[in-house]
Design a protein around this motif. Structure first.
Motif, PDB file in Angstrom:
ATOM      1  N   ARG A 185       9.630  -7.845  -8.519  1.00 35.24           N
ATOM      2  CA  ARG A 185       8.607  -7.290  -9.417  1.00 35.24           C
ATOM      3  C   ARG A 185       7.986  -6.100  -8.719  1.00 35.24           C
ATOM      4  NH1 ARG A 185       6.977  -7.743 -14.254  1.00 35.24           N
ATOM      5  NH2 ARG A 185       4.840  -7.284 -14.832  1.00 35.24           N
ATOM      6  N   PHE A 186       7.919  -4.978  -9.431  1.00 33.51           N
ATOM      7  CA  PHE A 186       7.458  -3.718  -8.855  1.00 33.51           C
ATOM      8  C   PHE A 186       6.309  -3.142  -9.670  1.00 33.51           C
ATOM      9  CE2 PHE A 186      11.852  -4.296  -7.725  1.00 33.51           C
ATOM     10  CZ  PHE A 186      11.887  -3.953  -6.387  1.00 33.51           C
ATOM     11  N   ARG A 187       5.423  -2.475  -8.976  1.00 28.63           N
ATOM     12  CA  ARG A 187       4.318  -1.748  -9.598  1.00 28.63           C
ATOM     13  C   ARG A 187       4.651  -0.263  -9.537  1.00 28.63           C
ATOM     14  NH1 ARG A 187      -0.764   0.708  -8.642  1.00 28.63           N
ATOM     15  NH2 ARG A 187      -0.615   0.654  -6.388  1.00 28.63           N
ATOM     16  N   VAL A 188       4.489   0.416 -10.647  1.00 32.77           N
ATOM     17  CA  VAL A 188       4.758   1.853 -10.710  1.00 32.77           C
ATOM     18  C   VAL A 188       3.566   2.608 -10.129  1.00 32.77           C
ATOM     19  CG1 VAL A 188       5.206   3.825 -12.227  1.00 32.77           C
ATOM     20  CG2 VAL A 188       6.205   1.578 -12.750  1.00 32.77           C
ATOM     21  N   LEU A 189       3.849   3.473  -9.156  1.00 29.21           N
ATOM     22  CA  LEU A 189       2.799   4.316  -8.584  1.00 29.21           C
ATOM     23  C   LEU A 189       2.786   5.659  -9.306  1.00 29.21           C
ATOM     24  CD1 LEU A 189       3.273   3.818  -4.735  1.00 29.21           C
ATOM     25  CD2 LEU A 189       1.826   2.525  -6.305  1.00 29.21           C
ATOM     26  N   THR A 190       1.602   6.212  -9.463  1.00 29.47           N
ATOM     27  CA  THR A 190       1.514   7.577  -9.973  1.00 29.47           C
ATOM     28  C   THR A 190       1.963   8.528  -8.862  1.00 29.47           C
ATOM     29  OG1 THR A 190      -0.741   7.936  -9.195  1.00 29.47           O
ATOM     30  CG2 THR A 190      -0.488   6.957 -11.413  1.00 29.47           C
ATOM     31  N   ILE A 191       2.192   9.765  -9.201  1.00 29.38           N
ATOM     32  CA  ILE A 191       2.571  10.774  -8.210  1.00 29.38           C
ATOM     33  C   ILE A 191       1.480  10.900  -7.151  1.00 29.38           C
ATOM     34  CG2 ILE A 191       3.091  13.210  -7.842  1.00 29.38           C
ATOM     35  CD1 ILE A 191       5.329  11.570  -9.225  1.00 29.38           C
ATOM     36  N   ASP A 192       0.224  10.910  -7.581  1.00 31.14           N
ATOM     37  CA  ASP A 192      -0.891  11.009  -6.624  1.00 31.14           C
ATOM     38  C   ASP A 192      -0.916   9.819  -5.673  1.00 31.14           C
ATOM     39  OD1 ASP A 192      -1.748  13.443  -7.625  1.00 31.14           O
ATOM     40  OD2 ASP A 192      -3.260  12.541  -8.943  1.00 31.14           O
ATOM     41  N   GLU A 193      -0.703   8.612  -6.209  1.00 27.99           N
ATOM     42  CA  GLU A 193      -0.690   7.422  -5.356  1.00 27.99           C
ATOM     43  C   GLU A 193       0.472   7.478  -4.365  1.00 27.99           C
ATOM     44  OE1 GLU A 193      -2.507   3.892  -8.170  1.00 27.99           O
ATOM     45  OE2 GLU A 193      -0.469   4.618  -8.592  1.00 27.99           O
ATOM     46  N   ALA A 194       1.658   7.832  -4.844  1.00 28.27           N
ATOM     47  CA  ALA A 194       2.845   7.860  -3.989  1.00 28.27           C
ATOM     48  C   ALA A 194       2.744   8.917  -2.905  1.00 28.27           C
ATOM     49  CB  ALA A 194       4.089   8.084  -4.836  1.00 28.27           C
ATOM     50  N   SER A 195       2.065  10.013  -3.197  1.00 29.51           N
ATOM     51  CA  SER A 195       1.985  11.118  -2.227  1.00 29.51           C
ATOM     52  C   SER A 195       1.148  10.756  -0.998  1.00 29.51           C
ATOM     53  CB  SER A 195       1.427  12.374  -2.888  1.00 29.51           C
ATOM     54  OG  SER A 195       0.063  12.204  -3.223  1.00 29.51           O
ATOM     55  N   ARG A 196       0.414   9.679  -1.059  1.00 34.05           N
ATOM     56  CA  ARG A 196      -0.418   9.249   0.085  1.00 34.05           C
ATOM     57  C   ARG A 196       0.389   8.565   1.185  1.00 34.05           C
ATOM     58  NH1 ARG A 196      -4.246   6.890  -4.268  1.00 34.05           N
ATOM     59  NH2 ARG A 196      -5.342   8.758  -4.910  1.00 34.05           N
ATOM     60  N   PHE A 197       1.647   8.263   0.913  1.00 37.56           N
ATOM     61  CA  PHE A 197       2.471   7.531   1.872  1.00 37.56           C
ATOM     62  C   PHE A 197       3.428   8.484   2.582  1.00 37.56           C
ATOM     63  CE2 PHE A 197       1.305   4.552  -1.473  1.00 37.56           C
ATOM     64  CZ  PHE A 197       0.768   3.508  -0.728  1.00 37.56           C
ATOM     65  N   ASP A 198       3.523   8.338   3.900  1.00 41.16           N
ATOM     66  CA  ASP A 198       4.472   9.125   4.690  1.00 41.16           C
ATOM     67  C   ASP A 198       5.746   8.299   4.849  1.00 41.16           C
ATOM     68  OD1 ASP A 198       5.939  10.634   6.452  1.00 41.16           O
ATOM     69  OD2 ASP A 198       4.410  10.676   8.019  1.00 41.16           O
ATOM     70  N   LEU A 199       6.710   8.567   3.976  1.00 42.35           N
ATOM     71  CA  LEU A 199       7.944   7.789   3.985  1.00 42.35           C
ATOM     72  C   LEU A 199       8.884   8.186   5.120  1.00 42.35           C
ATOM     73  CD1 LEU A 199       8.631   7.506   0.152  1.00 42.35           C
ATOM     74  CD2 LEU A 199       7.399   5.951   1.661  1.00 42.35           C
ATOM     75  N   MET A 200       8.470   9.112   5.951  1.00 41.95           N
ATOM     76  CA  MET A 200       9.263   9.503   7.112  1.00 41.95           C
ATOM     77  C   MET A 200       8.920   8.646   8.329  1.00 41.95           C
ATOM     78  SD  MET A 200      11.197  11.662   5.770  1.00 41.95           S
ATOM     79  CE  MET A 200      12.055  12.272   7.200  1.00 41.95           C
ATOM     80  N   THR A 201       7.951   7.746   8.174  1.00 45.83           N
ATOM     81  CA  THR A 201       7.586   6.848   9.273  1.00 45.83           C
ATOM     82  C   THR A 201       7.779   5.397   8.823  1.00 45.83           C
ATOM     83  OG1 THR A 201       5.256   6.579   8.645  1.00 45.83           O
ATOM     84  CG2 THR A 201       5.813   8.482  10.057  1.00 45.83           C
ATOM     85  N   ALA A 202       8.020   4.526   9.794  1.00 44.88           N
ATOM     86  CA  ALA A 202       8.179   3.105   9.472  1.00 44.88           C
ATOM     87  C   ALA A 202       6.887   2.531   8.894  1.00 44.88           C
ATOM     88  CB  ALA A 202       8.600   2.326  10.714  1.00 44.88           C
ATOM     89  N   ALA A 203       5.760   2.886   9.474  1.00 45.60           N
ATOM     90  CA  ALA A 203       4.473   2.366   8.991  1.00 45.60           C
ATOM     91  C   ALA A 203       4.179   2.859   7.578  1.00 45.60           C
ATOM     92  CB  ALA A 203       3.350   2.771   9.943  1.00 45.60           C
ATOM     93  N   GLY A 204       4.456   4.117   7.312  1.00 37.97           N
ATOM     94  CA  GLY A 204       4.226   4.667   5.979  1.00 37.97           C
ATOM     95  C   GLY A 204       5.112   4.015   4.936  1.00 37.97           C
ATOM     96  N   THR A 205       6.367   3.766   5.297  1.00 35.50           N
ATOM     97  CA  THR A 205       7.295   3.114   4.376  1.00 35.50           C
ATOM     98  C   THR A 205       6.879   1.667   4.136  1.00 35.50           C
ATOM     99  OG1 THR A 205       9.085   4.561   5.099  1.00 35.50           O
ATOM    100  CG2 THR A 205       9.725   2.543   3.964  1.00 35.50           C
ATOM    101  N   THR A 206       6.415   0.991   5.177  1.00 33.62           N
ATOM    102  CA  THR A 206       5.929  -0.381   5.016  1.00 33.62           C
ATOM    103  C   THR A 206       4.741  -0.411   4.056  1.00 33.62           C
ATOM    104  OG1 THR A 206       6.714  -1.080   7.185  1.00 33.62           O
ATOM    105  CG2 THR A 206       4.904  -2.362   6.229  1.00 33.62           C
ATOM    106  N   SER A 207       3.792   0.486   4.233  1.00 35.81           N
ATOM    107  CA  SER A 207       2.633   0.537   3.332  1.00 35.81           C
ATOM    108  C   SER A 207       3.057   0.827   1.896  1.00 35.81           C
ATOM    109  CB  SER A 207       1.643   1.603   3.808  1.00 35.81           C
ATOM    110  OG  SER A 207       1.103   1.247   5.052  1.00 35.81           O
ATOM    111  N   TYR A 208       4.024   1.719   1.739  1.00 37.21           N
ATOM    112  CA  TYR A 208       4.561   2.058   0.420  1.00 37.21           C
ATOM    113  C   TYR A 208       5.173   0.819  -0.236  1.00 37.21           C
ATOM    114  CZ  TYR A 208       7.559   4.577  -2.946  1.00 37.21           C
ATOM    115  OH  TYR A 208       8.189   5.040  -4.067  1.00 37.21           O
TER     116      TYR A 208
END
Length: 110
Positions: free
Chosen positions: A32-55
């Motif tokens: 089950r997934f929650r859709v993030l808005t563009i603004d919400e998604a942009s807060r995560f740094d998907l280039m880091t392990a911690a950022g991806t975990t938070s995402y």
């Protein structure tokens, strides 16, 4: 007709390819997934392990009764169990792939 939902969520099959001796074991569970808005998604740094975990903690919000333990008993949702799944590399990739594919929609055929 399009209906605007303020906090959309959806279920999708998560296809996991688990490494085993000499190959892989393929399995599926309903995520089950929650859709993030563009603004919400942009807060995560998907280039880091911690950022991806938070995402993943933000988008992965549950699973179906087809997620079971070794005794084939459905595992109830909890943040601790979610975080354990997120920390498993091959499950982590499967969750990201599933969410991204769902957001992109079905690929067009030839």
């Amino acid at each position: 007709m399009f209906t605007r939902v303020k906090s959309p969520e959806f279920n999708h099959p998560v296809k996991v390819s688990e490494p085993v001796d000499g190959g892989h074991r393929n399995s599926t569970f309903t995520g089950r997934f929650r859709v993030l808005t563009i603004d919400e998604a942009s807060r995560f740094d998907l280039m880091t392990a911690a950022g991806t975990t938070s995402y993943l903690q933000a988008i992965f919000v549950g699973w179906g009764e087809d997620y079971v333990d070794e005794g084939k008993t459905p595992v109830p949702y909890s943040d601790a169990e979610r975080d354990s799944l997120i920390s498993t590399p091959y499950v982590r990739m499967a969750l990201l792939d599933t969410y991204n594919a769902a957001m992109m929609g079905a690929k067009r055929g030839n």
